[in-house]
Design a protein around this motif. Structure first.
Motif, PDB file in Angstrom:
ATOM      1  N   GLY A 255      87.414  58.636  33.911  1.00  0.00           N
ATOM      2  CA  GLY A 255      86.718  58.966  35.145  1.00  0.00           C
ATOM      3  C   GLY A 255      87.609  59.638  36.168  1.00  0.00           C
ATOM      4  N   LEU A 256      88.885  59.875  35.834  1.00  0.00           N
ATOM      5  CA  LEU A 256      89.796  60.604  36.707  1.00  0.00           C
ATOM      6  C   LEU A 256      89.812  62.072  36.299  1.00  0.00           C
ATOM      7  N   HIS A 257      90.231  62.961  37.224  1.00  0.00           N
ATOM      8  CA  HIS A 257      90.350  64.358  36.823  1.00  0.00           C
ATOM      9  C   HIS A 257      91.484  64.484  35.811  1.00  0.00           C
TER      10      HIS A 257
ATOM     11  N   LEU B 163      85.307  58.388  22.587  1.00  0.00           N
ATOM     12  CA  LEU B 163      85.789  58.342  23.959  1.00  0.00           C
ATOM     13  C   LEU B 163      86.593  57.079  24.238  1.00  0.00           C
ATOM     14  N   ASP B 164      86.252  55.984  23.555  1.00  0.00           N
ATOM     15  CA  ASP B 164      87.034  54.760  23.736  1.00  0.00           C
ATOM     16  C   ASP B 164      88.474  54.969  23.267  1.00  0.00           C
ATOM     17  N   ALA B 165      88.644  55.679  22.158  1.00  0.00           N
ATOM     18  CA  ALA B 165      89.988  55.973  21.665  1.00  0.00           C
ATOM     19  C   ALA B 165      90.721  56.896  22.641  1.00  0.00           C
ATOM     20  N   ARG B 166      89.985  57.859  23.187  1.00  0.00           N
ATOM     21  CA  ARG B 166      90.601  58.764  24.164  1.00  0.00           C
ATOM     22  C   ARG B 166      91.049  58.003  25.397  1.00  0.00           C
ATOM     23  N   ASN B 167      90.280  57.029  25.804  1.00  0.00           N
ATOM     24  CA  ASN B 167      90.626  56.208  26.966  1.00  0.00           C
ATOM     25  C   ASN B 167      91.909  55.415  26.698  1.00  0.00           C
ATOM     26  N   VAL B 168      92.061  54.906  25.498  1.00  0.00           N
ATOM     27  CA  VAL B 168      93.275  54.175  25.139  1.00  0.00           C
ATOM     28  C   VAL B 168      94.491  55.094  25.177  1.00  0.00           C
ATOM     29  N   GLU B 169      94.327  56.315  24.701  1.00  0.00           N
ATOM     30  CA  GLU B 169      95.432  57.277  24.737  1.00  0.00           C
ATOM     31  C   GLU B 169      95.838  57.581  26.173  1.00  0.00           C
ATOM     32  N   GLU B 170      94.853  57.670  27.069  1.00  0.00           N
ATOM     33  CA  GLU B 170      95.159  57.884  28.483  1.00  0.00           C
ATOM     34  C   GLU B 170      95.915  56.689  29.053  1.00  0.00           C
ATOM     35  N   MET B 171      95.529  55.479  28.654  1.00  0.00           N
ATOM     36  CA  MET B 171      96.242  54.273  29.096  1.00  0.00           C
ATOM     37  C   MET B 171      97.696  54.299  28.638  1.00  0.00           C
ATOM     38  N   GLN B 172      97.895  54.713  27.404  1.00  0.00           N
ATOM     39  CA  GLN B 172      99.252  54.773  26.858  1.00  0.00           C
ATOM     40  C   GLN B 172     100.117  55.743  27.663  1.00  0.00           C
ATOM     41  N   LEU B 173      99.577  56.930  27.972  1.00  0.00           N
ATOM     42  CA  LEU B 173     100.332  57.913  28.733  1.00  0.00           C
ATOM     43  C   LEU B 173     100.610  57.413  30.143  1.00  0.00           C
TER      44      LEU B 173
ATOM     45  N   HIS C 125      82.200  56.658  33.522  1.00  0.00           N
ATOM     46  CA  HIS C 125      83.617  56.345  33.351  1.00  0.00           C
ATOM     47  C   HIS C 125      84.329  56.133  34.686  1.00  0.00           C
ATOM     48  N   GLN C 126      83.568  55.811  35.725  1.00  0.00           N
ATOM     49  CA  GLN C 126      84.181  55.710  37.042  1.00  0.00           C
ATOM     50  C   GLN C 126      85.165  54.541  37.148  1.00  0.00           C
ATOM     51  N   TYR C 127      85.105  53.589  36.224  1.00  0.00           N
ATOM     52  CA  TYR C 127      86.028  52.452  36.277  1.00  0.00           C
ATOM     53  C   TYR C 127      87.067  52.484  35.160  1.00  0.00           C
ATOM     54  N   ASP C 128      87.202  53.630  34.473  1.00  0.00           N
ATOM     55  CA  ASP C 128      88.287  53.752  33.488  1.00  0.00           C
ATOM     56  C   ASP C 128      88.967  55.105  33.665  1.00  0.00           C
TER      57      ASP C 128
END
Length: 373
Positions: free
Chosen positions: A248-250, A37-47, A242-245
């Motif tokens: 945690g968004l739809h 999930l940490d890697a997935r969060n980074v991918e979301e940041m990139q997008l 994940h409410q602060y990353d």
């Protein structure tokens, strides 16, 4: 204030350190040092970073201006059936959104400007997949619509009743609670603006338009409360851890609207909910309407010109028409001046009817006028 916030956000996103740190953690993802999930969060940041920085600061401010001013302008031109004024504004909006879509297309190496804009609402969606889905869906919906009309009989008569407006807000608040909305972490409010929702998982705010006492208005308010309330339930059930990353968004407007439409179009129009609603309306408003009458009224399938009042079957065809038009608008295959005639043609081809006015046709929805394609 919104302009000031936009400038601050843009400045923060464009800071050299942000791009540097993002590249560093992306390298760690590729090397396997960051996983799951940490890697997935980074991918979301990139997008998110790619989408937000595709526009310049000036263009980001223009996007905010379009959304802010477009809503009021749309209300005026719709009320006056004023296509000439609407056309001038929409031409400038479409030109801007074409530019935004092209910038995102280049940034993410996509195929078309419309595919670029799709990433804002449905990350990862490709235009060809999107249109292919609707190419399969539309014939099936038309078949189901014809079958329903053949079997359902004449449109049911609904008795006119009076619903005390002072009692409607607590009633709809109780409906949301029965749906699963937690009123200790949000609530339902009334406003003069269009129905909307927003907030966070611990402060979900659902807003509906003022109430009226007649039967038609009451069930319109019920529809809005259920739809927007479902958005609130979605917010409240996003993952707390994940409410602060970004996880945690739809995950996109496709799922966001699918959840709300599922509650509105399917669950709240079911025979079971209709029977329950009949009992509650009798107790709360002394309303003499049976569950069967409610079910038949709210599930009746018929062609129409208005997306907002469409039944659960024909609604998909309204969406398909808008998809076809906006895709061609953004990709430069259709010009704004030709939009009313194309709108009317598609409605004639799809439903066998065309609007008599722009108000009930191309001006009926606000989305394009605030830059939402």
């Amino acid at each position: 204030q919104i302009s000031r916030m936009t400038k601050d956000i843009q400045a923060a996103l464009r800071a050299p350190r942000v791009a540097h740190d993002l590249m560093r953690v992306l390298d760690q993802v590729e090397q396997g040092d960051i996983q799951g999930l940490d890697a997935r969060n980074v991918e979301e940041m990139q997008l998110m970073h790619a989408l937000e920085t595709a526009l310049s600061e000036e263009q980001a401010l223009e996007a905010n201006r379009i959304e802010t001013e477009g809503r009021g302008l749309h209300s005026r031109v719709k009320a006056g059936n004023d296509w000439d004024s609407a056309k001038e504004w929409l031409e400038s909006v479409v030109a801007f959104k074409r530019q935004q879509g092209e910038l995102i297309r280049q940034r993410l190496r996509l195929d078309t400007p419309y595919e670029g804009l799709l990433q804002i609402y449905c990350p990862g969606m490709r235009e060809d997949d999107f249109t292919a889905h609707f190419d399969r869906l539309v014939p099936m919906v038309k078949d189901v619509m014809a079958l329903a009309q053949d079997k359902q009989g004449p449109q049911p008569h609904v008795p006119e009743m009076a619903f005390d407006t002072d009692r409607q807000l607590p009633f709809f608040q109780s409906v949301l609670e029965q749906m699963g909305f937690d009123r200790t972490r949000g609530d339902l409010y009334v406003t003069e603006h269009d129905p909307i929702e927003g907030g966070t998982r611990n402060d979900a705010r659902v807003v509906v338009s003022p109430f009226a006492a007649d039967t038609k208005s009451f069930f319109k308010s019920l529809k809005s409360a259920v739809h927007e309330g479902a958005h609130g339930i979605h917010l409240q059930n996003l993952p707390e851890e994940h409410q602060y990353d970004l996880l945690g968004l739809h995950p996109g407007m496709d799922l966001w609207e699918a959840v709300a439409l599922g509650y509105e179009m399917v669950l709240s129009r079911s025979p079971e909910f209709s029977a329950h609603l009949s009992d509650v309306l009798r107790d709360e408003f002394d309303a003499g309407i049976s569950g069967e009458e409610i079910y038949k009224m709210r599930s009746f399938v018929a062609p129409g010109l208005d997306r907002k009042t469409a039944d659960e079957v024909s609604y998909h065809l309204h969406v398909a028409i808008r998809l076809d038009l906006e895709r061609r608008l953004i990709n430069g295959e259709l010009e704004v001046k030709d939009l009313p005639s194309e709108w009317n043609k598609l409605y004639e081809d799809t439903f066998g009817m065309a609007p008599d006015t722009h108000q009930e046709g191309v001006l009926q929805d606000v989305h394009w006028w605030v830059g939402k394609f």
